[in-house]
Design a protein around this motif. Structure first.
Motif, PDB file in Angstrom:
ATOM      1  N   HIS A   1       0.706  -1.250  -0.017  1.00 34.01           N
ATOM      2  CA  HIS A   1      -0.067  -0.025  -0.229  1.00 34.01           C
ATOM      3  C   HIS A   1       0.855   1.350   0.078  1.00 34.01           C
ATOM      4  CE1 HIS A   1      -3.929  -2.063   1.575  1.00 34.01           C
ATOM      5  NE2 HIS A   1      -3.415  -2.456   0.566  1.00 34.01           N
ATOM      6  N   CYS A   2       1.792   1.279   0.913  1.00 33.95           N
ATOM      7  CA  CYS A   2       2.519   2.637   0.952  1.00 33.95           C
ATOM      8  C   CYS A   2       3.445   2.855   0.008  1.00 33.95           C
ATOM      9  CB  CYS A   2       3.463   2.523   2.477  1.00 33.95           C
ATOM     10  SG  CYS A   2       2.418   2.630   3.791  1.00 33.95           S
ATOM     11  N   HIS A   3       4.047   1.638  -0.816  1.00 29.15           N
ATOM     12  CA  HIS A   3       4.787   1.908  -2.110  1.00 29.15           C
ATOM     13  C   HIS A   3       3.993   2.330  -3.405  1.00 29.15           C
ATOM     14  CE1 HIS A   3       7.845   0.940  -4.990  1.00 29.15           C
ATOM     15  NE2 HIS A   3       6.970   0.165  -5.533  1.00 29.15           N
ATOM     16  N   TYR A   4       2.896   1.635  -3.127  1.00 29.06           N
ATOM     17  CA  TYR A   4       1.852   2.088  -4.165  1.00 29.06           C
ATOM     18  C   TYR A   4       1.320   3.769  -4.134  1.00 29.06           C
ATOM     19  CZ  TYR A   4      -2.757   2.024  -7.100  1.00 29.06           C
ATOM     20  OH  TYR A   4      -3.633   2.356  -7.961  1.00 29.06           O
ATOM     21  N   LEU A   5       1.044   4.127  -2.882  1.00 26.98           N
ATOM     22  CA  LEU A   5       0.604   5.457  -2.900  1.00 26.98           C
ATOM     23  C   LEU A   5       1.818   6.311  -3.211  1.00 26.98           C
ATOM     24  CD1 LEU A   5      -1.534   5.234   0.454  1.00 26.98           C
ATOM     25  CD2 LEU A   5      -2.054   5.513  -2.068  1.00 26.98           C
ATOM     26  N   SER A   6       2.870   6.059  -2.978  1.00 26.65           N
ATOM     27  CA  SER A   6       4.223   7.156  -3.051  1.00 26.65           C
ATOM     28  C   SER A   6       4.257   7.028  -4.753  1.00 26.65           C
ATOM     29  CB  SER A   6       5.380   6.459  -2.670  1.00 26.65           C
ATOM     30  OG  SER A   6       5.807   5.166  -3.110  1.00 26.65           O
ATOM     31  N   GLU A   7       4.060   6.020  -5.315  1.00 26.22           N
ATOM     32  CA  GLU A   7       4.081   5.737  -6.821  1.00 26.22           C
ATOM     33  C   GLU A   7       2.858   6.506  -7.540  1.00 26.22           C
ATOM     34  OE1 GLU A   7       4.715   1.942  -8.513  1.00 26.22           O
ATOM     35  OE2 GLU A   7       6.940   2.272  -8.052  1.00 26.22           O
ATOM     36  N   TRP A   8       1.733   6.594  -7.032  1.00 24.17           N
ATOM     37  CA  TRP A   8       0.384   7.283  -7.219  1.00 24.17           C
ATOM     38  C   TRP A   8       0.659   8.724  -7.304  1.00 24.17           C
ATOM     39  CZ3 TRP A   8      -4.346   5.783  -9.371  1.00 24.17           C
ATOM     40  CH2 TRP A   8      -5.037   6.817  -9.283  1.00 24.17           C
ATOM     41  N   ILE A   9       1.023   9.163  -6.002  1.00 25.30           N
ATOM     42  CA  ILE A   9       1.387  10.578  -5.899  1.00 25.30           C
ATOM     43  C   ILE A   9       2.498  11.163  -6.515  1.00 25.30           C
ATOM     44  CG2 ILE A   9       2.050  12.260  -4.110  1.00 25.30           C
ATOM     45  CD1 ILE A   9       0.552  10.438  -1.973  1.00 25.30           C
ATOM     46  N   ALA A  10       3.647  10.377  -6.914  1.00 27.35           N
ATOM     47  CA  ALA A  10       4.640  11.013  -7.422  1.00 27.35           C
ATOM     48  C   ALA A  10       4.230  11.012  -9.080  1.00 27.35           C
ATOM     49  CB  ALA A  10       5.996   9.944  -7.703  1.00 27.35           C
ATOM     50  N   THR A  11       3.347  10.247  -9.301  1.00 31.05           N
ATOM     51  CA  THR A  11       3.068  10.234 -11.091  1.00 31.05           C
ATOM     52  C   THR A  11       2.256  11.628 -11.108  1.00 31.05           C
ATOM     53  OG1 THR A  11       2.965   7.965 -11.155  1.00 31.05           O
ATOM     54  CG2 THR A  11       1.630   9.246 -12.855  1.00 31.05           C
ATOM     55  N   LYS A  12       1.368  11.629 -10.173  1.00 29.87           N
ATOM     56  CA  LYS A  12       0.145  12.939 -10.183  1.00 29.87           C
ATOM     57  C   LYS A  12       1.007  14.277 -10.158  1.00 29.87           C
ATOM     58  CE  LYS A  12      -4.298  11.861  -9.808  1.00 29.87           C
ATOM     59  NZ  LYS A  12      -5.753  12.192  -9.531  1.00 29.87           N
ATOM     60  N   LEU A  13       2.240  14.250  -9.326  1.00 21.65           N
ATOM     61  CA  LEU A  13       2.844  15.424  -9.036  1.00 21.65           C
ATOM     62  C   LEU A  13       3.847  15.544 -10.469  1.00 21.65           C
ATOM     63  CD1 LEU A  13       4.041  15.372  -5.304  1.00 21.65           C
ATOM     64  CD2 LEU A  13       2.498  16.890  -6.357  1.00 21.65           C
ATOM     65  N   ARG A  14       4.199  14.650 -10.870  1.00 18.70           N
ATOM     66  CA  ARG A  14       5.206  14.366 -11.916  1.00 18.70           C
ATOM     67  C   ARG A  14       4.684  15.334 -13.249  1.00 18.70           C
ATOM     68  NH1 ARG A  14       9.373  12.789 -15.102  1.00 18.70           N
ATOM     69  NH2 ARG A  14       8.851  11.663 -17.077  1.00 18.70           N
ATOM     70  N   TRP A  15       3.018  14.834 -13.382  1.00 16.79           N
ATOM     71  CA  TRP A  15       2.440  15.299 -14.467  1.00 16.79           C
ATOM     72  C   TRP A  15       1.317  16.538 -13.999  1.00 16.79           C
ATOM     73  CZ3 TRP A  15       3.723  14.273 -19.385  1.00 16.79           C
ATOM     74  CH2 TRP A  15       4.583  13.075 -19.788  1.00 16.79           C
ATOM     75  N   GLY A  16       1.552  17.015 -12.928  1.00 17.67           N
ATOM     76  CA  GLY A  16       0.521  18.190 -12.637  1.00 17.67           C
ATOM     77  C   GLY A  16      -0.672  18.078 -12.759  1.00 17.67           C
ATOM     78  N   LEU A  17      -1.139  16.663 -12.226  1.00 13.37           N
ATOM     79  CA  LEU A  17      -2.545  16.278 -12.214  1.00 13.37           C
ATOM     80  C   LEU A  17      -3.097  16.776 -10.782  1.00 13.37           C
ATOM     81  CD1 LEU A  17      -2.076  12.883 -14.000  1.00 13.37           C
ATOM     82  CD2 LEU A  17      -3.139  14.855 -14.919  1.00 13.37           C
TER      83      LEU A  17
END
Length: 227
Positions: A182-198
């Protein structure tokens, strides 16, 4: 087997693998120009809050899979991700046909030795990306998003079953069946949103905050803004 050095560098920064998915990570200096390192709670606060709209969405608006990073190897993005994430390398035949190999799907902890049984999941699904801001992008930027191999968090090889269970849901609606992920998944989810400005809607933001204030409060998010 990692064919793209930048993808490999980000993977090393995260220091997380499907076999060992710690919910904590020590903050480290940014290793890439423009890279950011935040704890999960601070990272959640960086995601813009906005209502979502799926008006006009078509999956075909995101061209994938394209020819990938290496235009000489005959592999499309899907196969390049499979090659990059293989625990044991598959055999590569003419036309980049893959056979054999071994992968570990971190969503559910399953080992897979047949590439046909794997999906390449967009960490933030295409429909969710559209809802969260990609509807305003150019076609070229949507193609870049859908084939993003310049960040290890953007695309992940997982079992087809887990990917299709996730579908286009955000963390308010779906989390990996393996709790340790879960925590790893959320770190990747949030990183992707921030990377692309979503953006995130209120329900998604609330769900992220619950994890950020609870079991994932010491998790660290690493991301580099997309060009």
């Amino acid at each position: 087997m990692i064919k793209n050095m930048l993808r490999g560098t980000v993977a090393l920064i995260l220091a997380l693998t499907p076999l060992a998915l710690p919910s904590t990570a020590a903050a480290a200096p940014a290793a890439l120009t423009g890279a950011a390192v935040l704890n999960l709670g601070d990272a959640v606060e960086e995601i813009p809050l906005a209502d979502e709209s799926r008006t006009g969405y078509e999956r075909e608006s995101f061209k994938h899979w394209n020819r990938g990073l290496d235009l000489t190897d005959g592999c499309n993005t899907r196969n390049e991700v499979l090659l990059a994430e293989a625990v044991e390398a598959p055999t590569v035949a003419a036309g980049c046909k893959l056979t054999g190999g071994l992968w570990r799907s971190y969503y559910d902890g399953q080992e897979v030795n047949d590439p046909a049984k794997l999906d390449i999941d967009h960490m933030v699904p295409l429909a969710e990306a559209w809802d969260s801001g990609a509807s305003a992008w150019t076609a070229g930027r949507r193609e870049a998003y859908a084939n993003d191999q310049d960040a290890a968090t953007s695309l992940v090889a997982v079992t087809a079953r887990s990917n299709r269970s996730k579908s286009d849901q955000d963390p308010a609606e779906w989390m990996p069946p393996l709790p340790d992920a879960h925590c790893h998944y959320l770190s990747e989810w949030i990183a992707t949103k921030l990377r692309w400005g979503l953006a995130a809607d209120q329900a998604e933001a609330d769900a992220l905050k619950v994890y950020a204030e609870g079991p994932c409060k010491t998790t660290v998010v690493h991301y580099t803004p997309a060009p």
